[in-house]
Structure formats: C-alpha cells, structure tokens
Design a protein around this motif. Structure first.
Motif, short mmCIF file in Angstrom:
data_model
loop_
_atom_site.label_atom_id
_atom_site.label_comp_id
_atom_site.label_asym_id
_atom_site.label_seq_id
_atom_site.Cartn_x
_atom_site.Cartn_y
_atom_site.Cartn_z
N ASP A 84 -0.84 5.79 5.92
CA ASP A 84 -1.49 5.91 4.62
C ASP A 84 -0.63 5.26 3.54
O ASP A 84 0.58 5.07 3.72
CB ASP A 84 -1.71 7.38 4.26
N ARG A 85 -1.25 4.94 2.43
CA ARG A 85 -0.54 4.30 1.31
C ARG A 85 -0.01 5.35 0.34
O ARG A 85 -0.54 6.47 0.24
CB ARG A 85 -1.48 3.35 0.58
N ASP B 179 3.23 -2.39 -7.55
CA ASP B 179 2.98 -2.51 -6.13
C ASP B 179 3.30 -1.24 -5.35
O ASP B 179 3.19 -1.21 -4.14
CB ASP B 179 3.78 -3.67 -5.56
N ARG C 190 1.81 1.74 -5.10
CA ARG C 190 0.69 2.40 -4.44
C ARG C 190 0.30 1.75 -3.12
O ARG C 190 -0.28 2.41 -2.25
CB ARG C 190 -0.53 2.41 -5.36
N ALA C 191 0.61 0.48 -2.96
CA ALA C 191 0.20 -0.24 -1.75
C ALA C 191 1.17 -0.05 -0.58
O ALA C 191 0.86 -0.43 0.56
CB ALA C 191 0.07 -1.73 -2.06
N GLU D 130 3.35 1.76 2.44
CA GLU D 130 3.05 2.80 3.41
C GLU D 130 3.97 4.00 3.21
O GLU D 130 5.17 3.84 2.95
CB GLU D 130 3.20 2.26 4.84
N GLY E 192 -0.33 5.44 -2.73
CA GLY E 192 -1.34 5.79 -3.72
C GLY E 192 -2.08 7.07 -3.37
O GLY E 192 -2.38 7.89 -4.25
#
Length: 275
Positions: free
Chosen positions: A142-143, A208, A210-211, A213, A145
């Motif tokens: 999952d990210r 960047d 939120r993107a 892992e 974010g």
C-alpha cells in the motif's frame, strides 16, 4: 490515593515557539520522547508532539513550532491519577505540564500514568479483554497516502503490515515516517528558501511522499503479544521498546491492538469516557 506529582518527571523536552520544526524533531529523536513543552521565552505556551506535524498544512521546511503548538490542561500536582488519565484522554496528548506559581516544574507523561496499572488489579487483566479488535491494517505494498488518511481520520499512528495471506510482516510507524523522510526533507529544504518567498500551501507532506510504499517505513522492531497476555506484560513492552501500542497476534495474523489510550481508559468508569 495516588496524585499527579507522584508520577511527575522533571526530564522533558523544551522548545521555543520560534524554533524550526526540524529542531523539535531532532530533540525528540535524540531523547526518544514523543512530546515537548513549548515556551515563548520563559513563558509556557503549550505542548507539541510529532503526531501533529502530519496534520499541518505547512511545509515542514518552513514550519515553526508555534504553528503546531496546542493548548493542554495545566496540572497543579495534587490531582488524582484518575483525573490525570481523563485529562490526557480529553487533550489527546502525550504529556501534561505541572505548574507552580505560573512556572513549569515538570510534566506528567502518559506512559508514567499507565505504569501505575501494574500495581493495580487491572494489571492482571488479559489483553483480549481490552484490545481493539479487527484493527486497521495496511498491505505491505500500500502507499503512504492510504496510511496518512487512516491517521488523519482515526488518529492511529501504528498500523500492522500484512502480506497477501493476511500474515503480519511488520508495523508502519508514523514516527519512522517523520524521522526518516519529513525531517530529512525539512533539513534539505531549510535554508534554501528565501525568507522573502511566500510559502505555498502544503498538505503536510513532501509532494511525492504519498506515492511511496509503506513497507519502506516499516518499524525496525516488531512487538506483538498473544490474546492471553496480561496488561502488565503489555506495559512492560511499551516501556522497554518505547512504543505506544502493541499488536495482538494469533496464528501469525493481527487480531487486535492495545494502545496507551486503551490503557488510560482503564482508570475511568464507563460513564466518564466522554471525550
């Protein structure tokens, strides 16, 4: 009857309202503390912890302590420990200041309040009696974010990481996120911006972040307990590993979580859990 002053600590982090946020985080990392007391010169202004940084709309490179300082109840030192627990829950903070003649003489930390439970009958209770069941979890791919949204909506700072089979592989910890990434970003950006340049709105994170892992911010130590462990054993883990929650594990899967907040609630009768 135990009172606040019996668990007061004179060892705590102090910061000024004009300090950059990177200085605060540096002090918290160095001392392994979760929160700090904020002053304006010698005048007490409030408290602050790492968890509020992610909720800010200001870029950490430009952020000052004053922007994320929150007010907190002030203790006199003679409050019953049950009242201190209630105030910590109400204020949603790691610590409360103790003042005498308008000056801060110490703080009461949530973990020190919780340690009192070891001496009480509640310490013999089983984890399964108080654990939050079916905790929020993240897949290891999952990210960040998604983790941030859970944190902002639910206030959960430690999230179990699972693989495709739902088995526990680690813990995502917002402390690691702040220390490894946001502080690094703040230090690299701070000084490169002109103080005459207007700060743009910032959603609490570098663009960047939120993107990425979540597995990249896995906590170095995975601490778990089984459902039949005692509250005293959980408290020992919280103290020994300097963490604020423990994952309840059964058959290699996360089935619950016990937090300092859960333990503070044990001081209060159900009818007083209004916060």
């Amino acid at each position: 009857m135990q009172v606040a002053k019996e668990v007061m600590s004179t060892d705590y982090v102090k910061v000024d309202v004009n300090d950059p946020i990177s200085k605060l985080i540096g002090k918290l990392m160095e001392t392994h503390e979760r929160g700090a007391v904020v002053f304006d010169g010698k005048k007490y202004k409030g408290v602050l912890g790492k968890k509020w940084i992610l909720k800010s709309k200001v870029h950490p490179a430009s952020m000052r302590v004053r922007e994320v300082t929150v007010s907190a109840p002030k203790l006199k030192g003679d409050e019953p420990i049950e009242e201190v627990a209630r105030l910590l829950l109400t204020a949603n903070t790691y610590l409360l200041p103790v003042l005498e003649d308008g000056k801060v003489v110490g703080v009461v930390k949530a973990i020190n309040v919780v340690k009192v439970l070891k001496e009480r009958p509640e310490g013999k209770k089983k984890v399964k009696e108080i654990a939050t069941r079916k905790p929020f979890v993240l897949h290891e791919r999952d990210r960040v974010g998604k983790a941030i949204e859970i944190y902002r909506e639910e206030g959960i700072s430690r999230l179990p990481l699972v693989d495709n089979e739902g088995k526990l592989v680690g813990i995502f910890n917002f402390t690691d996120l702040i220390e490894k990434y946001i502080l690094k970003q703040a230090k690299s950006d701070y000084g490169s911006r002109s103080k005459h340049t207007e700060t743009k709105s910032f959603d609490g994170n570098p663009p960047d972040l939120r993107a990425l892992e979540v597995i990249g911010f896995k906590a170095p130590i995975l601490v778990t307990v089984n459902p039949d462990a005692t509250i005293s054993e959980v408290i020992d883990d919280l103290v020994n590993y300097n963490i604020n929650s423990v994952i309840v594990e059964k058959e290699l899967k996360p089935v619950g979580i016990v937090t300092i907040t859960d333990l503070l609630k044990l001081f209060l009768p159900p009818e007083r859990l209004t916060y």
